[in-house]
Design a protein around this motif. Sequence first.
Motif, mmCIF file in Angstrom:
data_model
loop_
_atom_site.group_PDB
_atom_site.id
_atom_site.type_symbol
_atom_site.label_atom_id
_atom_site.label_comp_id
_atom_site.label_asym_id
_atom_site.label_seq_id
_atom_site.Cartn_x
_atom_site.Cartn_y
_atom_site.Cartn_z
ATOM 1 N N GLU A 69 0.844 -1.203 0.000
ATOM 2 C CA GLU A 69 0.000 0.000 0.000
ATOM 3 C C GLU A 69 0.879 1.252 0.000
ATOM 4 O O GLU A 69 0.657 2.182 -0.767
ATOM 5 C CB GLU A 69 -0.909 -0.004 1.233
ATOM 6 C CG GLU A 69 -1.873 1.173 1.270
ATOM 7 C CD GLU A 69 -2.861 1.097 2.413
ATOM 8 O OE1 GLU A 69 -2.656 0.279 3.320
ATOM 9 O OE2 GLU A 69 -3.835 1.869 2.394
ATOM 10 N N HIS A 97 -1.029 0.748 -3.727
ATOM 11 C CA HIS A 97 -2.268 -0.023 -3.883
ATOM 12 C C HIS A 97 -3.112 0.168 -2.623
ATOM 13 O O HIS A 97 -2.967 -0.592 -1.648
ATOM 14 C CB HIS A 97 -1.966 -1.511 -4.100
ATOM 15 C CG HIS A 97 -1.291 -1.792 -5.404
ATOM 16 N ND1 HIS A 97 -1.868 -1.519 -6.615
ATOM 17 C CD2 HIS A 97 -0.078 -2.324 -5.699
ATOM 18 C CE1 HIS A 97 -1.056 -1.871 -7.589
ATOM 19 N NE2 HIS A 97 0.048 -2.347 -7.061
ATOM 20 N N ALA A 98 -3.959 1.192 -2.632
ATOM 21 C CA ALA A 98 -4.696 1.574 -1.427
ATOM 22 C C ALA A 98 -5.534 0.421 -0.893
ATOM 23 O O ALA A 98 -6.272 -0.222 -1.641
ATOM 24 C CB ALA A 98 -5.595 2.762 -1.738
ATOM 25 N N SER A 123 -4.725 -2.515 0.050
ATOM 26 C CA SER A 123 -4.256 -3.893 -0.157
ATOM 27 C C SER A 123 -3.452 -4.369 1.052
ATOM 28 O O SER A 123 -2.639 -3.620 1.582
ATOM 29 C CB SER A 123 -3.358 -3.982 -1.389
ATOM 30 O OG SER A 123 -4.087 -3.670 -2.528
ATOM 31 N N ASP A 140 -5.784 -4.216 -8.061
ATOM 32 C CA ASP A 140 -4.656 -4.116 -7.133
ATOM 33 C C ASP A 140 -4.029 -5.487 -6.834
ATOM 34 O O ASP A 140 -3.074 -5.579 -6.069
ATOM 35 C CB ASP A 140 -5.103 -3.479 -5.819
ATOM 36 C CG ASP A 140 -5.360 -1.997 -5.969
ATOM 37 O OD1 ASP A 140 -4.669 -1.373 -6.791
ATOM 38 O OD2 ASP A 140 -6.265 -1.474 -5.304
ATOM 39 N N SER A 192 -11.863 4.614 -4.192
ATOM 40 C CA SER A 192 -11.336 5.163 -2.940
ATOM 41 C C SER A 192 -12.015 6.484 -2.608
ATOM 42 O O SER A 192 -12.634 7.108 -3.466
ATOM 43 C CB SER A 192 -9.819 5.343 -3.038
ATOM 44 O OG SER A 192 -9.519 6.331 -4.003
#
Lengths: 579, 266
Positions: A434, A439-440, A442, A489, B105
């Motif tokens: 991340e 990779h937000a 993850s 991701d 997000s």
Amino acid sequence: MRKHILLLFSLALGFSFRASAQSFVENSQVNGSFQTDAQYYMLDEGIGITDLNGKKFGINGFGKVNYTNGNFSAGIRFEAFMPELNGFRSELNGVGLANFYANYDNGFIGMTVGDIYDQFGSGLVFRTYEEWSLGMDNALRGARVVLRPTEGVTLKGVYGRQRFFWAPYLERDMGNDDYRGIVRGVDAEWDLNQSIASLNESEFKMSLGGSFVSKKQADQSLFYYIPENVGAAAARINLGYGNFAFSTEYAYKINDPSAINNFIYKEGRALLSSLSYSQQGFGAVLQVKRVDNMSFKSMYTGKQNDLDINFIPPINYTHTHSLPSMYTYSTQPNGEMAAQFQVNYTIPKGTALGGKYGTKLAFNMSQVNDIVRDSVMDHGQMVLNKKGTLGYSSNFFAISDHRFFRDINFEVDKKISKDWHLTAQYINLYYDIETIEGHAGSPAVKANIGFMDVTYKINKRQSLRLELQGLWENEVHKGYEVEESEKKDYQKRGDWAFALLEYSINPHWSFSVADKWNYGNPVEEYRDHYFTGTVTYIHDASRVMLSAGRQSEGVVCVGGVCRTVPASSGVSLTVSTSF
Amino acid sequence: MKKIFSVFALTALLLAAVSCDKIDNPHKPYTPTGGNKTVLIKDFTGARCVNCPDAAETVHELQHRLGEDRVFIMSVHAGFLAQPLGQFPDFLTEEGTLWYGDNNSNPLFSVDHVALTEGNTLNVDQVDMPVSEALAEPQLFDINITNTYDEASRRLSVENLFNAKGDGDGEYYATVCLVEDSLVGWQTVSGGVNKEYVFRNVFRGTLNGADGELVANGAVFVDDSFAKTCSMELDSTYNADQCYIMTYIYDHQDGKILQTAVKKVK
């Protein structure tokens, strides 16, 4: 009469010119290198490439030539990206003379004009370099003076503007997107063993150094006062005694609000220390590093790997095999606390474990955590990392629980017999994907990796090499549930297997086939095979390599600086030569 | 020899002395340039998004600095972290989900763009420059909102008058949104849940669809005028005293919002 005088003068001039040209040619040395990397891209639905976005072909190439004659040297470097290979910055697209320089150095004074590559100390406040595999070049176009007033003392000064792809260097020609400041710096180094006669032969070694570097960039912000002059200073010491060596460098940077640090006005600090011991058959090194807000660029709006004035050295093991190098750590200039310990030991020949040829063992452990950041008061409010404030305060010795990376590995390197050679390594890896790859959300990669690299010499000219590698993730594998929106991701997550077989006919030919299989990806459609076939021909200093097949998504990192490589399929050709 | 050292030391000291600017007060006074161009920031947020309250605070500070009559914020709850769960409020809307698209997000922002698409999806740190640039753009339309609200039937009727302030050529659409301010509910914050979090400018839906309706197609000339009407019945749970009408006109070809206007329902 006048005619005769003119004739005599012409003859004398011609003779003198020929003599000087002859000496000029006789004392000359010319060397250089050329490389072309080309790839033909193909659609490959099997790995999700359904659109080439109009790009079927990419080519990166360079040629450089250096000329030396006594104290004088000069060189040029020509580059062509037509267009650039996938994964390289699109700003590289173009062709032209990228670098040139002229240098004169008589031992007392050295002067360079043109594109300068140099480094002060370990690079914490200044390093310019070129790395072809990253498509990175932050050369300083300007001037450098080096003075050596006495034995052991080197004084250096640099001044110029950094290369930014093909952007112009003159301020009047720059736009908002390529406007960058001027970099100027001085460095002094004193080697006491060379300067002081009584220390010349001493077992005790000592050198001291200090640097100051500043960038000047006009304030273009609408909202904040941006410091137009940002200075950074560093001090260093190298000590040695017998088999021991110790070096440390501390750097400090004044407020430097930038896009990288979210426009906070905190000062930056960095410390890098190394202690090592080495003797025949044994070596150990311990390194520690602390970095706090030390991104230093000549363009304060820059966010990518370009225009870095300084370099923060990584202190992690550099893996070269395919699966171990899939998750390579990328330096976090905003803050990190790192440590590395490595021991190398060779079990002597003729012992039970050493056998006939000895056995090399290596153990390495490195870990990187975040620094601790505490809120600071701003206009009566506690804020943390807020734009236009001091951002945060940080205890120099405090280590955050947030771990970015850890690599524990053990390697055995053994020549078993005259014909057989084995290298095997086990790696236990923790990788915060991340933070490192963005990779937000993850989960971190927690993996065990192992490989075995065996070479068998069939005869004097022919050999076979087999690589078997495996990567097993502890949590993210086939059964792991992935939200539909987060699938992208997970393109390289889960378990992998890799095999390579290489047949070499020395000294010219090499043939290899390889397959890299993401068999344990939690997303079924990503469980792909990446097979490649490669033929290499080497003739003296020239090399031609042709390969075809698939390339998996990943990152290429050199010295803690990384670029992303997208998945691709096709045929690639590399041709290089040097003279 | 000593001279060389002295000159070098002096140069280094001089360089150090003139090469460090310490900034004590970073904030620059800022006056928006241009005329009366307004800017709309869409804040794509979620009640379960821990980073969203700070980001919302940041853009509201920006609005405060640049002028509350020229910068408008609409909080569009969309994405995984806006999905209702337990006591967390449900502010999801069909239109908001459509504008949010394939993103995954929060918080994400758009400045003067209808939807989050490649090239105009911004993080909170990237919002200020596009806002200042948008404020400096020439104003192509002026929007005049008039409305009636019937308490008994909760019927809201709106008439928007679009006056061209310059010449243009495009496919001009207008979207009329209902926004409710100061709603109180659960919000994830750093360290836990704030059960009395005040949600600002929450997008409740549109009166004429996510894309709105066509106002003018083709060339428009200065002083051209276009009127459009629409209406809706306010949901019984909405507090009409805290509701606003937010109308924006945009070019349908690139989704760029050209002007935004706001008016209280009551």
